[in-house]
Write an enzyme that holds these catalytic residues in place. Structure first.
Site, PDB file in Angstrom:
ATOM      1  N   GLU A 480       0.819  -1.216   0.000  1.00 42.70           N
ATOM      2  CA  GLU A 480       0.000   0.000   0.000  1.00 42.70           C
ATOM      3  C   GLU A 480       0.852   1.265   0.000  1.00 42.70           C
ATOM      4  O   GLU A 480       0.664   2.140   0.840  1.00 42.70           O
ATOM      5  CB  GLU A 480      -0.968  -0.011   1.196  1.00 42.70           C
ATOM      6  CG  GLU A 480      -1.983  -1.132   1.099  1.00 42.70           C
ATOM      7  CD  GLU A 480      -2.983  -1.161   2.246  1.00 42.70           C
ATOM      8  OE1 GLU A 480      -2.586  -0.881   3.374  1.00 42.70           O
ATOM      9  OE2 GLU A 480      -4.158  -1.470   1.992  1.00 42.70           O
TER      10      GLU A 480
HETATM   11  C1  BMA Z   1      -4.558  -3.562   4.429  1.00 44.78           C
HETATM   12  C2  BMA Z   1      -3.453  -4.526   4.587  1.00 44.78           C
HETATM   13  C3  BMA Z   1      -3.002  -4.620   5.994  1.00 44.78           C
HETATM   14  C4  BMA Z   1      -4.154  -4.512   6.919  1.00 44.78           C
HETATM   15  C5  BMA Z   1      -5.437  -4.853   6.207  1.00 44.78           C
HETATM   16  C6  BMA Z   1      -6.643  -4.732   7.059  1.00 44.78           C
HETATM   17  O1  BMA Z   1      -4.232  -2.310   4.869  1.00 44.78           O
HETATM   18  O2  BMA Z   1      -2.442  -4.273   3.691  1.00 44.78           O
HETATM   19  O3  BMA Z   1      -2.040  -3.627   6.263  1.00 44.78           O
HETATM   20  O4  BMA Z   1      -3.954  -5.322   7.995  1.00 44.78           O
HETATM   21  O5  BMA Z   1      -5.630  -4.016   5.107  1.00 44.78           O
HETATM   22  O6  BMA Z   1      -6.829  -3.424   7.504  1.00 44.78           O
END
Ligand code: BMA
Length: 928
Positions: A480
């Site tokens: 991300e």
């Molecule tokens: C995204 C993932 C994780 C996180 C999940 C749930 O942000 O990449 O970083 O645990 O969603 O929030």
């Protein structure tokens, strides 16, 4: 196991000797863990972490129990020393003596014979030190003691953050969970807390360590190696010519002194040790750290490796010998490997693809051995907060569940640890593609030269270590980053975006890309999951990738999607889901089962909103995820409650905690199924969608999380529902509540066309067939990896004379086709249900389920004796871990299903069979 001195004295425990005389493993029990200022000194282990040894000695309780995530902070704030017993068996004839550490977590000061050896600061690197002069100055054998002092990672991260001139980032960019400043240190980022896990920030020698002694006969030691197998002429990120021979490039990393003129020989064997090919390697190149050579393997002389359900997982052994001019073998490495190409194809949509109706833009999909395929899977997080206790058995069981769940790919998420070799070995055997990531996520990172060099060493080591595994599918820079972190910068400080984008490229393109492309021709690289893919790829540039970022043309489709929306009305709202080429993350959290809760939380705390349950829910999505509002974790619980209340009958059973936990799992599964149906249908739509990996495969502990598999291996409703909707051929409804537009599509991920029939039967909930004026059966044919509409109507029309709360439609598909790489014609069946109102409003009846078990067939049978049964659930008591062949299914009136099972572990001696119960949505919630 403890080893006694040769004299048999119990007074001193010595470290064991393994195989070759010159390599002494330091693994075992001959260690002490201490902290003098706390007056703690206990027997310890290697590999280990302080929490594990403190727990084994009852200095602390189970770190996973109750609120120990908070109570054990003092362990993380302190320094810990691992001290060995005197190391015996060292030779006095050695030409040099070395220490090799395969993993130290994280900040250490190492001493041997009381002399400082080195300090380390990266959990993910391998370290090796020449201690010859220290050893020769060492007094008696009793002085040959190794001591590793581990500094407190949270303390050190804070100290680095406080250094004058230290880098800072705009407000809201750095995602903090429990301990701050994780981005300054090279340690598992989720050790400082995450929204699905605890924060222990453990410290210790978490991987094996050795003393290595070299002599005239064996003057070098191979500490790491890389084997890269690719098609001649192949370039990373580009589909190769599948008719070309294989190139096998091998490179051995050594320490010691290499004699002049050394060469490499290889032997390629099948798993029965029959030699396929052998000989000398060509283009041998020796440096003071590596020896590299290559050979070619003609196309067709080896069988290909394929992922699960797409063909066989053929593996080979390759032995590579480092040979002196005298023909003496100086060192030897054997790797188990496979022949396949796997490419992340991000190329522009071609004219031929446009002519097929694919929307312009760029591809974003994987190709195995030159074939497009639909990637089905989920995201893998660290399976435990303490890696040293993750066993092969546990991972074997988990990966069996991956395959049993019809998944062929896992994204090994970017803020845990690089996976151990045994995990890749299991994935090689089972055919699970591992999209692997460097350990950076949900933050931006420093770019000073020391940090970048440290990162490069870490990446170089791990890329080389795992490159030979056919299950390795991709390297991605981090989690991300382009789709979140840079956007957060832009929201908070838009004028600073150019600076942070430059820094982002310094780390994720200029530093990490060369670690992949410099070691491997076979593996693709993308700097960020998620992204819009590359804008250009040009291998005449030193950094071949230029990212597209937000350079998007309307009407074109690019890249991957990552989608979270915690407004529960998103269920069945197809217009909310993103349209991309591939979905690498999406999800919603749910509660674990009562059986799992009981293993880590006291009975008195088992209420939906008890403070222990609340404080183990680390999901706080209000943008914060920071320490100040972290404790206000009721948001996650509220979202789950709202979701159940919006869509399902509200549990009012006496054991409502268990019923509520289960209801949250039904919502989770329902949502994921509707998203997976949406993404899979996209394989036949202009966006040509070719992958769906949901968040997240498994749990790190027992807590409300996005997982489909609980900490001990028990499947939640989600894993069963995902298994069903990841079948090769599926049928699914798509409904627009506002317009009443209802369509039904069949989707197939087979590699050849299939033909079949879809049927539609309408009932009221009590089980009477309804004479609704709509198509009842349709013949269809469907292309390879494609979808086709088999029904389109308006409920405002066909149901206008009906009470929508008392209508439900059963759809089935039966298709003839064949599996990839298999000519046998098979029948593929799937069924699904459509209900025009929320189930909370539906006139559910008690389906009076009957359950029986046959000792001869070893199957359970469930029958709905009245009405339609929704979300039928077979449950089993604690003490065993197993999965039913299907669960969380629906039954038509008088419908019956036979269900087999697979036992993964059982401490009940088979008694679990008598404890199996069955319920449906009706009696899970409405009965008392
Ligand atoms: C995204 C993932 C994780 C996180 C999940 C749930 O942000 O990449 O970083 O645990 O969603 O929030």
């Amino acid at each position: 196991m403890r080893f006694l001195t040769s004299a048999g004295s119990a007074a001193a425990y010595l470290l064991p000797l393994i195989s070759a005389q010159k390599v002494i493993s330091l693994a075992g029990d001959a260690w002490t863990l201490s902290n003098p200022s706390l007056n703690i000194s206990v027997p310890a282990h290697l590999p280990s972490q302080a929490h594990l040894d403190l727990y084994a000695n009852q200095v602390i309780g189970n770190p996973y129990y109750g609120l120990n995530d908070f109570n054990l902070r003092w362990v993380a704030w302190n320094n810990w020393t691992y001290t060995s017993a005197p190391i015996s068996g060292l030779s006095s004839n050695a030409t040099s003596t070395w220490l090799q550490f395969d993993g130290l977590d994280t900040f250490t000061s190492i001493s041997f014979c009381g002399q400082h050896v080195a300090s380390t600061n990266n959990q993910f690197r391998q370290y090796w030190f020449d201690v010859s002069s220290i050893l020769s100055a060492c007094g008696s054998e009793a002085d040959r003691v190794l001591a590793i002092n581990f500094g407190s990672a949270p303390n050190i991260a804070n100290a680095i953050a406080a250094e004058p001139g230290q880098e800072t980032w705009p407000y809201g960019v750095q995602q903090v969970y429990e301990f701050p400043n994780r981005w300054f240190i090279r340690k598992e980022q989720s050790d400082f807390g995450w929204d699905w896990g605890p924060a222990f920030a453990p410290a210790g020698p978490w991987k094996p360590a050795y003393v290595v002694q070299l002599d005239v006969e064996e003057p070098v030691h191979i500490r790491n190696s890389v084997v890269d197998i690719y098609r001649q002429g192949q370039l990373n990120n580009l589909p190769p010519d599948q008719t070309k021979p294989w190139v096998v490039n091998a490179s051995l990393d050594y320490f010691g002194s290499l004699p002049e003129g050394a060469t490499l020989k290889y032997t390629l064997m099948d798993l029965d040790n029959n030699t396929v090919m052998s000989g000398g390697m060509s283009s041998v190149n020796c440096t003071d750290a590596t020896v590299t050579g290559e050979t070619t393997v003609p196309d067709g002389s080896v069988d290909l490796w394929w992922p699960s359900q797409l063909g066989a997982q053929t593996l080979y052994y390759m032995t590579i010998d480092l040979v002196a001019t005298t023909n003496v073998t100086l060192a030897s490495v054997t790797k188990r490997l496979g022949f396949r190409t796997i490419v992340l194809n991000e190329s522009p949509i071609s004219d031929a693809q446009l002519a097929q109706g694919i929307a312009p833009g760029n591809n974003w999909h994987f190709e195995i051995n030159g074939h497009e395929f639909y990637a089905k899977g989920s995201n893998f997080i660290p399976p435990d907060a303490f890696w040293p206790r993750v066993t092969v058995e546990k991972m074997n069981q988990l990966f069996d569940s991956v395959v049993d769940g019809n998944q062929n790919m896992l994204r090994v998420w970017a803020s845990g640890a690089y996976s151990p070799d045994f995990l890749y070995d299991l994935a090689d055997e089972k055919g699970i593609l591992l999209w692997s990531e460097f350990e950076f996520g949900d933050a931006l990172y420093p770019v000073n030269p020391e940090f970048l060099d440290n990162v490069f060493q870490e990446a170089d080591y791990n890329v080389r270590r795992v490159n030979h595994h056919p299950s390795l599918a991709l390297w991605a820079g981090g989690n991300e980053l382009e789709n979140l972190e840079l956007i957060l910068v832009n929201n908070s400080a838009p004028e600073e975006l150019p600076r942070y984008m430059t820094e982002y490229e310094t780390l994720f393109l200029d530093t990490l890309l060369p670690a992949v492309f410099g070691n491997s021709h076979s593996i693709s690289y993308t700097p960020s999951s998620t992204s819009n893919g590359w804008l250009s790829l040009n291998f005449s540039n030193p950094i071949p990738i230029v990212e597209r970022y937000y350079n998007l043309t309307p009407g074109s489709v690019y890249g991957e999607t990552d989608f979270y929306n915690y407004d529960p009305s998103v269920l069945y709202n197809d217009t909310a889901f993103p349209i991309g080429r591939f979905s690498n993350e999406f999800g919603y959290h749910s509660m674990p089962s009562l059986q799992s809760w009981r293993t880590q939380v006291s009975e008195a705390d088992l209420h939906f909103n008890s403070s222990t349950v609340l404080l183990r829910d680390h999901h706080n999505p209000s943008g914060g995820l920071n320490t100040s509002n972290y404790a206000n974790s009721s948001t996650g619980q509220a979202q789950m409650t709202e979701a159940v209340e919006l869509w399902y009958p509200i549990p009012n059973k006496t054991d409502s905690f268990s019923a509520w936990c289960h209801a949250t799992q039904i919502f989770q599964a329902d949502l994921y199924v509707s998203e997976i149906e949406f993404y899979r249908r996209g394989s036949g739509l202009p966006n040509r969608q070719l992958g769906s990996l949901y968040w997240q495969l498994e749990d790190i502990w027992v807590a409300p999380t996005w997982a489909g598999i609980e900490y001990d291996g028990r499947w939640k409703v989600l894993h069963y529902a995902a298994k069903d909707i990841y079948e090769h051929v599926i049928i699914a409804p798509y409904y627009n509540l506002a317009t009443g537009n209802l369509s039904v599509w069949v989707t197939s991920d087979l590699w050849d066309a299939a033909t079949g029939t879809a049927t539609f039967t309408w009932y009221d909930w009590s089980g009477s067939k309804l004479p609704i004026n709509a198509t009842s059966s349709v013949d269809f044919s469907i292309g390879a990896i494609n979808s086709t509409q088999v029904l389109q109507t308006f409920t405002t029309d066909i149901l206008k004379d009906y009470d929508l709360t008392n209508v439900v439609m059963h759809m089935t598909v039966e298709a003839q086709g064949s599996l990839p790489n298999d000519n046998t014609t098979r029948i593929f069946r799937h069924d699904n249900w459509f209900h025009p109102t929320a189930l909370k409003d539906a006139q559910l009846v008690d389906p009076a389920l009957q359950l029986s078990y046959s000792n001869s067939t070893k199957n359970f049978t469930v029958t709905a004796t009245s009405g339609v049964a929704a979300w039928v659930w077979l449950d089993y008591p604690s003490g065993s871990v197993l999965n039913f062949d299907s669960n969380a299914f629906w039954l038509a009136p008088n419908g019956t299903r036979e269900i087999g099972y697979t036992v993964k572990s059982d401490s009940t001696n088979g008694a679990w069979i008598d404890g199996v119960t069955v319920e449906s949505l009706y009696n899970q919630t409405l009965s008392t």
